[in-house]
Write a protein that holds these residues in place. Structure first.
Motif, PDB file in Angstrom:
ATOM      1  N   ILE A   1     129.217 -45.109  34.566  1.00 12.60           N
ATOM      2  CA  ILE A   1     128.062 -44.379  33.983  1.00 12.60           C
ATOM      3  C   ILE A   1     127.365 -45.167  33.218  1.00 12.60           C
ATOM      4  O   ILE A   1     127.755 -46.019  32.434  1.00 12.60           O
ATOM      5  N   VAL A   2     126.089 -45.012  33.544  1.00  9.56           N
ATOM      6  CA  VAL A   2     125.188 -45.294  32.885  1.00  9.56           C
ATOM      7  C   VAL A   2     124.345 -44.175  31.935  1.00  9.56           C
ATOM      8  O   VAL A   2     123.987 -42.966  32.634  1.00  9.56           O
ATOM      9  N   ALA A   3     124.088 -44.396  30.913  1.00  8.15           N
ATOM     10  CA  ALA A   3     122.943 -42.882  29.713  1.00  8.15           C
ATOM     11  C   ALA A   3     122.240 -44.312  29.198  1.00  8.15           C
ATOM     12  O   ALA A   3     122.494 -44.766  27.920  1.00  8.15           O
ATOM     13  N   HIS A   4     121.521 -43.799  29.096  1.00  6.92           N
ATOM     14  CA  HIS A   4     119.795 -44.884  28.300  1.00  6.92           C
ATOM     15  C   HIS A   4     120.336 -43.610  26.732  1.00  6.92           C
ATOM     16  O   HIS A   4     120.183 -42.270  26.852  1.00  6.92           O
ATOM     17  N   ARG A   5     119.546 -44.564  25.847  1.00  9.53           N
ATOM     18  CA  ARG A   5     120.262 -44.163  24.237  1.00  9.53           C
ATOM     19  C   ARG A   5     119.167 -43.734  24.005  1.00  9.53           C
ATOM     20  O   ARG A   5     119.024 -43.012  22.658  1.00  9.53           O
ATOM     21  N   ASP A   6     117.658 -44.414  24.098  1.00 10.08           N
ATOM     22  CA  ASP A   6     116.808 -44.131  23.111  1.00 10.08           C
ATOM     23  C   ASP A   6     115.595 -42.553  23.539  1.00 10.08           C
ATOM     24  O   ASP A   6     116.695 -42.018  24.512  1.00 10.08           O
ATOM     25  N   SER A   7     114.763 -42.590  22.895  1.00  5.37           N
ATOM     26  CA  SER A   7     114.205 -40.933  22.575  1.00  5.37           C
ATOM     27  C   SER A   7     112.665 -41.333  21.907  1.00  5.37           C
ATOM     28  O   SER A   7     112.773 -42.466  21.757  1.00  5.37           O
ATOM     29  N   LEU A   8     111.874 -40.655  22.451  1.00  4.46           N
ATOM     30  CA  LEU A   8     110.795 -40.187  21.714  1.00  4.46           C
ATOM     31  C   LEU A   8     110.970 -39.137  21.065  1.00  4.46           C
ATOM     32  O   LEU A   8     111.509 -38.036  21.565  1.00  4.46           O
ATOM     33  N   PHE A   9     110.269 -38.591  19.886  1.00  4.35           N
ATOM     34  CA  PHE A   9     110.405 -37.835  19.363  1.00  4.35           C
ATOM     35  C   PHE A   9     111.825 -37.482  19.390  1.00  4.35           C
ATOM     36  O   PHE A   9     112.998 -38.341  19.518  1.00  4.35           O
ATOM     37  N   GLU A  10     111.692 -35.451  18.778  1.00  4.48           N
ATOM     38  CA  GLU A  10     113.929 -35.339  18.951  1.00  4.48           C
ATOM     39  C   GLU A  10     114.998 -36.108  20.566  1.00  4.48           C
ATOM     40  O   GLU A  10     115.539 -36.200  20.519  1.00  4.48           O
ATOM     41  N   GLY A  11     113.489 -35.420  21.532  1.00  7.77           N
ATOM     42  CA  GLY A  11     114.650 -36.036  23.282  1.00  7.77           C
ATOM     43  C   GLY A  11     115.808 -35.128  23.350  1.00  7.77           C
ATOM     44  O   GLY A  11     117.287 -35.872  23.495  1.00  7.77           O
ATOM     45  N   GLY A  12     115.571 -34.290  23.001  1.00  8.33           N
ATOM     46  CA  GLY A  12     117.306 -33.746  23.098  1.00  8.33           C
ATOM     47  C   GLY A  12     117.717 -33.384  24.285  1.00  8.33           C
ATOM     48  O   GLY A  12     118.716 -33.875  24.805  1.00  8.33           O
ATOM     49  N   SER A  13     116.474 -33.705  25.076  1.00 11.60           N
ATOM     50  CA  SER A  13     117.439 -33.998  26.838  1.00 11.60           C
ATOM     51  C   SER A  13     117.681 -35.530  26.949  1.00 11.60           C
ATOM     52  O   SER A  13     117.939 -35.633  27.988  1.00 11.60           O
ATOM     53  N   ASP A  14     116.494 -35.387  27.426  1.00 13.06           N
ATOM     54  CA  ASP A  14     116.270 -37.074  27.433  1.00 13.06           C
ATOM     55  C   ASP A  14     116.281 -38.418  26.211  1.00 13.06           C
ATOM     56  O   ASP A  14     115.409 -38.736  25.480  1.00 13.06           O
ATOM     57  N   ASN A  15     117.571 -38.515  25.899  1.00 11.57           N
ATOM     58  CA  ASN A  15     118.329 -38.720  26.865  1.00 11.57           C
ATOM     59  C   ASN A  15     119.349 -38.094  25.888  1.00 11.57           C
ATOM     60  O   ASN A  15     120.794 -38.912  25.924  1.00 11.57           O
TER      61      ASN A  15
END
Length: 505
Positions: free
Chosen positions: A308-322
């Protein structure tokens, strides 16, 4: 309005009128505070739309799936909120370009946080694998001001497109010109050389996929000699939005429709409008990041695995992404770690990658370079990305939050049997999805076809915007997706790996 239409060709007029532009506020500098209209997307930097309370969302009654009731949407919602708080702390520390940004303090805090959460959930062999980063593009600060007949307005929604070049320390002072949607006919008879060029852009699904990107308007302005480019995103409110790299040779920034409307009003007077642009960009060296790894071991050390892969970074708050995808991965660890060891047929391996919101696509590169060891003995690969989101609708000049979720695109690399059981799980848990396969593959794109794989993603209108907050991620949506994945894994674990693979062409 008549003067504004003189700037546009008939095609541009039709398309632009189909996407109403928010009205400019009367003040000289539009605030980032909430809009007074009840349904309109606000320009607030963290409040976002007024999403319903979690208990208000529509639910689907599910029979025969009580085994997955322990997968808790509200617990995952708390994990989402903790990740968005990391992004806000980074912003509040004085960083104008903010989020969970690779190589920065917010990235390292997120990695440590995820490792702790995996341990708490029951994962074993939790570790951070460090990665030395190549030089990283990072805008340090920017400021845009338009001047006209003694009036100055600050374009508070301005946000650099990813990878934009900066200005000299003194900035640029440029004449402003509007070319509508930026079609080839919009440039006919218009001299844009050495000027700041406004291009209006209509979002398709999410705003990061928009008309200016699709029809070549940004590239066209660059090739015709623009000295700076402003992309007006024609969505209600004054959203800040991070667009993918535009590959231009000049400073290129996105602005919200309220700021765009204010510039149009200035331009319709017929007098010259001056744009002052300052954009300081750094290329930082000697930065590092990491993957976060953990495993729920199987009964046999030689057992196959589910990755299971989940990327940790975001732009702004990134509630959904990711933040949502990371929460799903952690909750799946919690669920399968509580299965008695002697009943675990395959191990569950979690990989929190540093992500792809950077010019070097570090997450893609790491997965590609390490796929041999990562996917060795893997029966299934799952991309936990954008796993939950509220449905946002549009009515004229308004964006409206709803008490529904999704919809989600999906891709399945595997047998007809894998597709059948996957889609049945999505349907049984009430996940609204596209009728046909399609959409982005996301973080696992370089390795999605190496083994049987599943992708379920929501990439809607708020993606990469400053109102994609934790509020946009309903607990019921987190629970539905994560429960569906848990059931898929349970059903896959009863099948031989050979029954999951796609037929050879």
């Amino acid at each position: 309005m008549t003067k504004l239409l003189s700037y546009l060709t008939p095609i541009s007029i039709a398309l632009l009128l189909a996407t109403p532009c928010a009205q400019a506020q009367n003040s000289q500098a539009r605030s980032l505070s909430a809009n007074s209209m009840s349904c309109t997307a606000p320009s607030g930097e963290s409040g976002g739309l007024q999403f319903p309370a979690d208990q208000s969302y529509l639910r689907t009654a599910i029979s025969g799936n009580a085994a997955y009731d322990s997968i808790d949407g509200m617990r995952m919602k708390q994990l989402v909120e903790e990740q968005t708080a990391i992004a806000r702390r980074y912003r509040d520390a004085g960083n104008q370009f903010w989020g969970r940004i690779i190589g920065t303090a917010s990235d390292h805090e997120t990695a440590d946080w995820m490792a702790e959460q995996l341990r708490n959930a029951g994962a074993e062999n939790v570790r951070l694998n460090p990665i030395d980063l190549p030089p990283q593009w990072l805008p340090d600060s920017w400021e845009l001001t338009a001047s006209h007949n003694g009036q100055d307005i600050s374009l508070v929604s301005a946000w650099p497109t990813y990878g934009s070049v900066g200005t000299a320390p003194g900035g640029l002072e440029l004449e402003l010109i509007d070319v509508g949607l930026g079609m080839e006919t919009d440039f006919q008879g218009r001299d844009v050389n050495g000027k700041a060029v406004i291009v209006h852009s209509i979002p398709t699904s999410g705003a990061i996929i928009n008309s200016a990107r699709q029809n070549g308007a940004i590239r066209r302005a660059d090739e015709k000699g623009a000295a700076a480019i402003l992309v007006v995103l024609e969505l209600p409110g004054n959203l800040q939005m991070s667009l993918y790299e535009s590959n231009t040779a000049v400073p290129t920034l996105a602005i919200g429709s309220q700021d765009g409307a204010a510039l149009q009003e200035m331009l319709t007077s017929g007098d010259s409008v001056t744009l002052n642009v300052k954009l300081e960009v750094e290329e930082l060296t000697e930065l590092s990041t990491s993957t976060v790894r953990g495993v729920v071991p199987a009964a046999s050390p030689d057992a196959e695995k589910i990755v299971i892969v989940a990327h940790r970074d975001s732009l702004f708050e990134g509630g959904s992404d990711n933040a949502s995808g990371v929460a799903t991965a952690i909750e799946l660890v919690r669920y399968f770690a509580r299965v008695p060891l002697d009943q675990r047929l395959r191990s569950i391996e979690i990989v929190g990658t540093p992500g792809h919101h950077n010019l070097t696509s570090t997450g893609f590169r790491w997965l590609s370079e390490n796929q041999g060891s990562l996917l060795q003995n893997a029966a299934l690969l799952i991309n936990a990305e954008h796993t939950a989101h509220a449905l946002v609708d549009r009515w004229g000049g308004e964006l409206c939050a709803t008490n529904a979720v999704g919809p989600f695109s999906w891709r399945i690399n595997g047998s007809a049997e894998l597709q059948r059981l996957t889609l049945q799980a999505f349907d049984d848990f009430g996940i609204p999805r596209w009728a046909e396969t399609g959409g982005p593959t996301g973080e696992i794109r370089p390795i999605a076809n190496a083994v049987p794989s599943i992708v379920l993603m929501h990439a809607g209108v708020l993606l990469h915007s400053n109102i994609e907050t934790a509020g946009a991620v309903p607990a019921i949506s987190l629970a539905a997706t994560t429960r569906a994945y848990a059931r898929i894994i349970d059903e896959v674990n009863r099948l031989e790996a050979s029954r999951l693979a796609p037929l050879e062409k």
